[in-house]
Design an enzyme around this catalytic site. Structure first.
Site, PDB file in Angstrom:
ATOM      1  N   GLY A 165       0.688  -1.280   0.129  1.00 56.46           N
ATOM      2  CA  GLY A 165       0.064   0.019  -0.077  1.00 56.46           C
ATOM      3  C   GLY A 165       0.729   1.318  -0.115  1.00 56.46           C
ATOM      4  O   GLY A 165       0.566   2.362  -0.548  1.00 56.46           O
ATOM      5  N   ASN A 166       2.060   1.180   0.498  1.00 55.08           N
ATOM      6  CA  ASN A 166       2.871   2.358   0.404  1.00 55.08           C
ATOM      7  C   ASN A 166       3.242   2.792  -1.158  1.00 55.08           C
ATOM      8  O   ASN A 166       3.734   3.893  -1.200  1.00 55.08           O
ATOM      9  CB  ASN A 166       4.342   1.975   1.199  1.00 55.08           C
ATOM     10  CG  ASN A 166       4.240   1.797   2.713  1.00 55.08           C
ATOM     11  OD1 ASN A 166       3.367   2.611   3.427  1.00 55.08           O
ATOM     12  ND2 ASN A 166       4.846   0.910   3.224  1.00 55.08           N
ATOM     13  N   LYS A 177       1.044  -6.834  13.382  1.00 55.82           N
ATOM     14  CA  LYS A 177       1.006  -6.255  11.795  1.00 55.82           C
ATOM     15  C   LYS A 177       0.786  -4.695  12.108  1.00 55.82           C
ATOM     16  O   LYS A 177      -0.474  -4.285  12.522  1.00 55.82           O
ATOM     17  CB  LYS A 177       0.143  -6.840  10.966  1.00 55.82           C
ATOM     18  CG  LYS A 177       0.037  -6.125   9.747  1.00 55.82           C
ATOM     19  CD  LYS A 177      -0.985  -7.095   8.458  1.00 55.82           C
ATOM     20  CE  LYS A 177      -0.734  -6.481   7.266  1.00 55.82           C
ATOM     21  NZ  LYS A 177       0.615  -6.650   6.627  1.00 55.82           N
ATOM     22  N   LYS A 207      -0.796  -9.366   2.644  1.00 60.58           N
ATOM     23  CA  LYS A 207      -1.175  -9.584   1.304  1.00 60.58           C
ATOM     24  C   LYS A 207      -0.225 -10.357   0.569  1.00 60.58           C
ATOM     25  O   LYS A 207      -0.764 -10.912  -0.614  1.00 60.58           O
ATOM     26  CB  LYS A 207      -1.122  -7.988   0.543  1.00 60.58           C
ATOM     27  CG  LYS A 207       0.129  -7.353   0.689  1.00 60.58           C
ATOM     28  CD  LYS A 207       0.928  -7.317  -0.520  1.00 60.58           C
ATOM     29  CE  LYS A 207       2.179  -6.638  -0.849  1.00 60.58           C
ATOM     30  NZ  LYS A 207       3.021  -6.573   0.509  1.00 60.58           N
ATOM     31  N   LYS A 219       7.562 -12.328   3.039  1.00 55.84           N
ATOM     32  CA  LYS A 219       7.607 -12.453   1.581  1.00 55.84           C
ATOM     33  C   LYS A 219       8.213 -13.591   1.279  1.00 55.84           C
ATOM     34  O   LYS A 219       7.956 -14.370   0.036  1.00 55.84           O
ATOM     35  CB  LYS A 219       8.583 -11.233   1.074  1.00 55.84           C
ATOM     36  CG  LYS A 219       7.688  -9.776   1.322  1.00 55.84           C
ATOM     37  CD  LYS A 219       8.427  -8.757   0.517  1.00 55.84           C
ATOM     38  CE  LYS A 219       7.825  -7.429   0.986  1.00 55.84           C
ATOM     39  NZ  LYS A 219       6.505  -7.171   0.565  1.00 55.84           N
TER      40      LYS A 219
END
Length: 287
Positions: free
Chosen positions: A13-14, A123, A185, A247
């Site tokens: 989102g950044n 988070k 995500k 990730k």
């Protein structure tokens, strides 16, 4: 056509709400245009993509502004961010003379009510300097997967799983209810990719390549890893939970489920990474 030929692309989102910005629609649309440039080139070449975006800054702003529950805030950001992305992509593709069909899909993702993440929120959400920690349970099932596959097979570029998906749990009678959580995500992108039978996952982040001993004078780029090597480095603590860890974990899950390759790089170095000039490739086996 088969959804198996699609590539899943995850980004944070950044990329759309940057540090120091107010997060206005105009700012986020402009950022989306800049962020999606490399993806536009791939669509213009005929690639079929599923885009999964994060929403860390945006969901925190939504939470502070409305006081709604987190599932509602995730749903709201899926709508607004999907709208901004779709505007940016349609405009950019039209400028390239490409007619593309794009669909933004509200996506429910089932989690387990007894996931240990609910007892240990870790988070961060919200803008830098005003963040709070919330639960981030593991995604178990993408309830709208059939719609995603049908849209991909019909030739659509699909924006789905925004913010990791709207978190829901299933009750004893089979009914669904939203929960206070934000799903990672990267994990959701890996789950979508695995469920679609996608061969590749692109995870676009803030750095162009993954490093061993990142942030130290001994930092060493890792251009190529097998899934076993990546898992060993995870176990050694090379990829911290708050940064590269999720990730790499998501990459391993995608590859374990049958995917062929994961590329981790920055949005603006994607083309260079696809040429092999930068980025980190994680494969099921050494090629």
């Amino acid at each position: 056509m088969s959804s198996r030929a699609a590539t899943v692309v995850a980004f944070g989102g950044n990329a759309m709400m940057r540090a120091g910005q107010a997060g206005t629609p105009a700012e986020q649309i402009a950022n989306a245009r800049a962020a999606c440039g490399p993806l536009v080139e791939r669509v213009a070449r005929g690639d079929r993509l599923v885009l999964v975006h994060g929403n860390g800054p945006q969901v925190g702003v939504e939470l502070a502004a409305t006081g709604a529950t987190l599932d509602v805030c995730v749903a709201a950001t899926q709508g607004t961010m999907g709208y901004f992305l779709e505007l940016a992509l349609r405009d950019a593709l039209r400028a390239r003379g490409v007619e593309a069909r794009i669909a933004t899909l509200a996506t429910l993702v089932r989690v387990e009510r007894d996931d240990p993440a609910f007892a240990a929120p870790d988070k961060p959400v919200g803008p830098v300097g005003a963040r709070r920690l919330v639960a981030s349970p593991a995604p178990r099932e993408v309830l709208d997967l059939g719609a995603i596959a049908a849209l991909i097979d019909a030739g659509y570029l699909v924006i789905a799983g925004g913010g990791g998906g709207i978190p829901v749990v299933r009750g004893p009678g089979g009914d669904l209810a939203g929960v206070e959580a934000v799903i990672d995500k990267d994990r959701t992108a890996a789950l979508i990719g695995a469920a679609l039978g996608a061969r590749e996952l692109f995870d676009l982040t803030a750095i162009d390549v993954v490093y061993r001993e990142f942030g130290t004078a001994r930092a060493t780029p890792l251009p190529r890893l097998t899934v076993d090597e990546a898992r060993r480095l995870l176990a050694e603590g090379q990829f911290p939970p708050g940064s590269m860890g999720p990730k790499v974990e998501a990459a391993c899950a995608f590859l374990d489920a049958g995917g062929d390759s994961v590329l981790i790089t920055a949005m603006d170095t994607l083309d260079a990474a696809l040429r092999g000039d930068t980025g980190t490739r994680i494969d099921r086996r050494r090629t």
